[in-house]
Design an enzyme around this catalytic site. Structure first.
Site, mmCIF file in Angstrom:
data_model
loop_
_atom_site.group_PDB
_atom_site.id
_atom_site.type_symbol
_atom_site.label_atom_id
_atom_site.label_comp_id
_atom_site.label_asym_id
_atom_site.label_seq_id
_atom_site.Cartn_x
_atom_site.Cartn_y
_atom_site.Cartn_z
ATOM 1 N N ASP A 182 -4.980 -9.931 -8.264
ATOM 2 C CA ASP A 182 -5.243 -8.606 -9.430
ATOM 3 C C ASP A 182 -4.118 -7.929 -9.889
ATOM 4 O O ASP A 182 -3.668 -8.382 -11.235
ATOM 5 C CB ASP A 182 -6.353 -8.005 -8.899
ATOM 6 C CG ASP A 182 -5.938 -7.134 -7.512
ATOM 7 O OD1 ASP A 182 -4.812 -7.327 -7.209
ATOM 8 O OD2 ASP A 182 -6.720 -6.585 -6.919
ATOM 9 N N GLU A 227 -12.454 0.171 -9.890
ATOM 10 C CA GLU A 227 -12.145 -0.566 -10.794
ATOM 11 C C GLU A 227 -13.202 -0.670 -12.087
ATOM 12 O O GLU A 227 -12.666 -0.765 -13.229
ATOM 13 C CB GLU A 227 -11.863 -1.925 -10.326
ATOM 14 C CG GLU A 227 -10.985 -2.346 -9.273
ATOM 15 C CD GLU A 227 -11.118 -1.767 -7.913
ATOM 16 O OE1 GLU A 227 -10.089 -1.425 -7.138
ATOM 17 O OE2 GLU A 227 -12.559 -1.529 -7.651
ATOM 18 N N ARG A 286 0.594 3.892 -3.164
ATOM 19 C CA ARG A 286 -0.095 5.088 -2.910
ATOM 20 C C ARG A 286 0.853 6.099 -2.696
ATOM 21 O O ARG A 286 1.043 7.210 -3.333
ATOM 22 C CB ARG A 286 -0.946 5.133 -1.845
ATOM 23 C CG ARG A 286 -2.116 4.007 -1.712
ATOM 24 C CD ARG A 286 -3.024 4.018 -0.607
ATOM 25 N NE ARG A 286 -3.876 2.807 -0.423
ATOM 26 C CZ ARG A 286 -5.024 2.858 -0.098
ATOM 27 N NH1 ARG A 286 -5.692 4.100 0.318
ATOM 28 N NH2 ARG A 286 -5.786 1.763 0.201
ATOM 29 N N GLU A 339 0.613 -1.254 -0.104
ATOM 30 C CA GLU A 339 0.045 0.062 -0.034
ATOM 31 C C GLU A 339 0.860 1.302 0.134
ATOM 32 O O GLU A 339 0.444 2.184 -0.630
ATOM 33 C CB GLU A 339 -0.823 0.023 1.253
ATOM 34 C CG GLU A 339 -1.911 -1.086 1.142
ATOM 35 C CD GLU A 339 -3.052 -0.771 0.058
ATOM 36 O OE1 GLU A 339 -3.165 0.118 -0.580
ATOM 37 O OE2 GLU A 339 -3.872 -1.732 -0.019
#
Length: 600
Positions: A356, A488, A227, A223
Site C-alpha cells: 500500500d 482508509e 507513528r 511502525e
C-alpha cells in the site's frame, strides 16, 4: 531528662497543633489569593490581546473593501475568522472547566503523576484567508460531534492508560507493544488541529520529561517511523517547539541502525537501545515493500530541519534502488525484497497490506518536494498504469475495485487497507501528476471510494470489513469480517470532499461516524469489533492509536473548513501526520540533502 521532655511535649501538644493548623490555613489562603489573581490577570491579558486582534482584523477588512470592491468573497471568509475569534474566547472558559475536571479524574484514576498545566492557550494569530479557498465552509455541528468523540477516546486513555501505548477499553487497562507511549505521540497533531491546547501542553510535557527511547526491545522499524517519528515531526511542524525536533533526531539516530553497511535495504525491526536489527522470521529473511518504502517523507523532513543529510541519504536510497530493479509488470513492485541481495522475491502484487503506502509515497514525495522530485512523479505514473492494466477490476454490477495477485493468480478481493487508493488517485488528479489522465484518475478515485462505501453499506453494522471479495459473480462477500477502527475509507472521503465538494462524501463520512458511535463506543474509549456482520457486536478490546491519529482527524477535517490544514500546503504521512511542503528551490537546499532527491 527524657521523661521531662516527654511531659513537656504532652503539655504543649495542643498548642503546637493549633499553631501549625493556623499557619497552614494562612499559607493556603495566600496561595489561593495569589494564584487566582494571577490567573485572572493572565486571562484578562489574553482576552484583551484577542480582542485587539479582532479590532485589527476589522480594520484590515475595511481597508480591503474600500480598496477593492471585487474582494467580496474574501470579506465573507474574514467574517468567518471573526466568528472563530468569538468561539475561541468561549472555548477558553470551556478549556478551564475541562482542566479542573481532568485534574479530579486524573487524581482519581492515574497511578502515575500527570503534569497539569494552568496557563491559558497562547493567543492565535488570525489572517484574512486566501481568496482561492472559498468553499462549502465548516459543518460546525458535525465537526464538534467528532471532536467530542476524540475527547472521549483521549480522556479515557488519560484515565486508564496514560504513558502506555494504547488503551484496552473493555478491561480499562493499558496495552504495551512499542513501549513508546504511542497514543500520546500519535495524538499530538490532532490535539493541535482541534484547538485542544491545554491537552497538547500536557502531552508535550510528557514527551519532554517521560518519553525515552532507551528501551531494550525490538520494535517495528516501519511502525515506529510512521507513528512515533511522524507524530513528533508533525507536532514540530505546527508548534515549532524545539523539544519535538530534538526527540525526533534522537529517535532518527536510533532508527538508522536498521540500515546495514552491505545493503541499501533496512531491516524490519531494530532495538532502539542496542542498535541490533533483524528481519521478521515469517518472511524468511525478506523485507516488506511497504515497510521499506514508507519512511522517506519522515527521514527527508528530519534531514531538512536538522540540516543533517544522513537520514535522507539512507532512506531516499531505498527508492533509487527499487526504481532501478527490473519489473515483470510495468510499475508494479513485488511485495518481498531480499535484504542481503536487494532483489525482489516472488511475484505477489498488492496495493493493500505489505504494499500500500509505498505507492502513496511516490505521489507524496513529489508533492512534498514541491514537485521538484520529478523521478517520483515518473514512478507514480508508471505504477498508476500498472495498476490500471493488471489490478483494477469491475464487479458484475459495475463496482470498480483494486484486486491483488498471488503468484500467477488474480485474487478478486479488496482490502480495507486498499481503500486509501481512492484518495490517492483523486489527489494525484487535482495536482495533475499525469495531466493527460487527470479526468480518468479522478473518476477512478471516485469509483474506488464508492466501492469502499458500498462495502460499509452492505453490512448490518454499516462498518466496513477488513477484506471484501467478489468471487464468481458475487459481490461484497466479507472475507475477514473484523473492523479495527481503520481510517482508509474516511481518508478517501476526506480527499474527495476537498477535491470535489460533492455532498455525498460528507454524508458517507457521517454514516461511518455514526456506525462507529453506535458499535465501537464503550464506557471507556472506543473498541474495534470482531464481526461487522453480527449485531450485537463483540469487541476486540483495543483502542488503536491510529484511531486518534487518523480516523478521527480525517472525520474532523471533512466537516472543517478547507483552510484548516489545506492540501495545497501540507502532505499527510501514512499515519495522517501533516508535514508542510518544502517550498524552497532545491538549489537553495543543503547540497548533500538535495543530492538525495530523484529529479528525473
Amino acid at each position: 531528662g527524657s521523661m521531662n521532655g516527654k511531659r513537656f511535649f504532652l503539655d504543649n501538644k495542643q498548642a503546637y497543633c493549633f499553631l501549625a493548623y493556623f499557619a497552614i490555613l494562612i499559607v493556603t489562603f495566600l496561595i489561593l489569593i495569589l494564584s487566582t489573581s494571577s490567573m485572572r490577570v493572565q486571562y484578562d491579558k489574553e482576552s484583551s490581546k484577542i480582542k485587539e486582534q479582532g479590532e485589527t482584523l476589522r480594520g484590515l477588512l475595511r481597508d480591503e473593501l474600500i480598496e477593492k470592491q471585487s474582494f467580496q468573497r474574501q470579506s465573507v471568509d474574514a467574517q468567518d475568522a471573526l466568528k472563530k475569534l468569538q468561539q475561541d474566547l468561549e472555548d477558553l472558559q470551556v478549556v478551564q472547566q475541562r482542566t479542573l475536571r481532568d485534574i479530579e479524574r486524573l487524581q482519581e484514576f492515574s497511578n502515575q503523576p500527570v503534569p497539569v498545566i494552568y496557563h491559558l492557550p497562547p493567543p492565535q494569530t488570525f489572517e484574512i484567508p486566501k481568496l482561492q479557498s472559498r468553499n462549502g465552509g465548516a459543518d460546525i455541528e458535525k465537526r464538534n460531534a467528532v471532536k467530542a468523540a476524540f475527547l472521549h477516546a483521549w480522556d479515557s486513555y488519560k484515565a486508564y492508560a496514560w504513558g502506555r501505548d494504547e488503551l484496552n477499553p473493555l478491561t480499562k487497562g493499558p496495552k504495551t507493544w512499542l513501549d513508546l507511549g504511542i497514543t500520546i505521540v500519535d495524538s499530538l497533531d490532532t490535539l493541535w488541529i482541534m484547538g485542544l491546547r491545554e491537552d497538547f501542553d500536557i502531552a508535550r510535557d510528557w514527551v519532554a520529561n517521560n518519553l525515552s527511547f532507551e528501551k531494550s526491545r525490538h520494535v517495528s522499524f516501519f511502525e515506529t517511523t510512521i507513528r512515533s517519528l511522524g507524530g513528533l515531526l508533525s507536532a514540530y511542524e505546527f508548534s515549532k517547539d524545539q523539544v519535538f525536533l530534538d526527540k525526533a533526531a534522537d529517535l532518527g539516530d536510533r532508527l538508522l541502525k536498521a540500515f546495514t553497511d552491505d545493503s541499501p535495504i533496512p531491516m524490519g525491526s531494530v532495538n532502539l537501545s542496542s542498535g541490533q536489527s533483524s528481519t521478521p522470521s515469517w518472511t524468511g529473511g525478506s523485507c516488506i515493500l511497504s515497510e521499506i518504502g514508507t519512511i522517506q517523507l519522515e527521514f527527508l523532513y528530519l534531514s531538512y530541519y536538522t540540516n543533517n543529510p544522513i537520514y535522507a541519504q539512507k532512506a531516499m536510497k531505498v527508492f533509487d534502488h527499487l526504481d532501478g530493479l527490473h519489473k515483470e509488470k510495468e510499475g508494479l513492485y513485488p511485495l518481498y525484497i531480499n535484504q542481503k541481495t536487494g532483489q525482489f522475491r516472488g511475484i505477489d502484487y498488492s496495493i493493500g497490506a505489505l504494499g500500500d503506502s509505498f505507492y502513496e509515497y511516490m505521489l507524496k514525495l513529489w508533492l512534498f518536494t514541491d514537485k521538484q522530485g520529478d523521478g517520483y512523479r515518473r514512478m507514480y505514473e508508471e505504477s498508476a498504469r500498472g495498476m490500471q492494466a493488471h489490478l483494477v477490476q469491475t464487479s458484475v454490477s459495475g463496482y470498480r475495485y483494486m484486486a491483488q495477485t498471488k503468484g500467477q493468480t488474480l485474487e478478486k478481493k479488496m482490502e480495507h487497507l486498499t481503500c486509501f487508493t481512492g484518495g490517492m488517485f483523486a489527489l494525484g488528479a487535482i495536482e495533475t501528476i499525469v495531466p493527460s489522465e487527470a479526468n480518468e484518475h479522478l473518476k477512478l478515485g471516485g469509483d474506488l471510494t464508492a466501492t469502499c462505501h458500498k462495502a460499509y453499506d452492505s453490512t448490518p453494522t454499516k462498518l466496513g470489513p477488513e477484506v471484501f471479495e467478489f468471487p464468481n459473480g458475487q459481490e461484497f462477500k466479507s472475507g475477514s469480517s473484523y473492523y479495527i477502527l481503520r481510517p482508509e475509507t474516511v481518508e478517501s472521503y476526506f480527499v474527495l470532499w476537498r477535491a470535489t465538494h460533492e455532498q455525498k462524501y460528507r454524508d458517507w463520512a457521517w454514516e461511518a461516524f455514526q456506525a462507529i458511535e453506535t458499535h465501537c463506543k464503550m464506557e471507556a474509549g472506543y473498541s474495534g469489533v470482531r464481526n461487522v456482520n453480527a449485531v450485537p457486536v463483540q469487541h476486540d478490546d483495543t483502542q488503536q492509536s491510529f484511531f486518534l491519529a487518523e480516523t478521527l482527524k480525517y472525520l474532523y477535517l471533512i466537516f472543517e473548513d478547507d483552510d484548516v490544514v489545506p492540501l495545497s500546503d501540507y502532505v499527510f504521512n501514512t499515519e495522517a501526520h501533516p508535514l508542510g511542503k518544502l517550498r524552497e528551490p532545491l538549489e537553495n537546499w543543503n547540497p548533500d540533502i538535495a543530492a538525495t532527491i530523484m529529479i528525473n
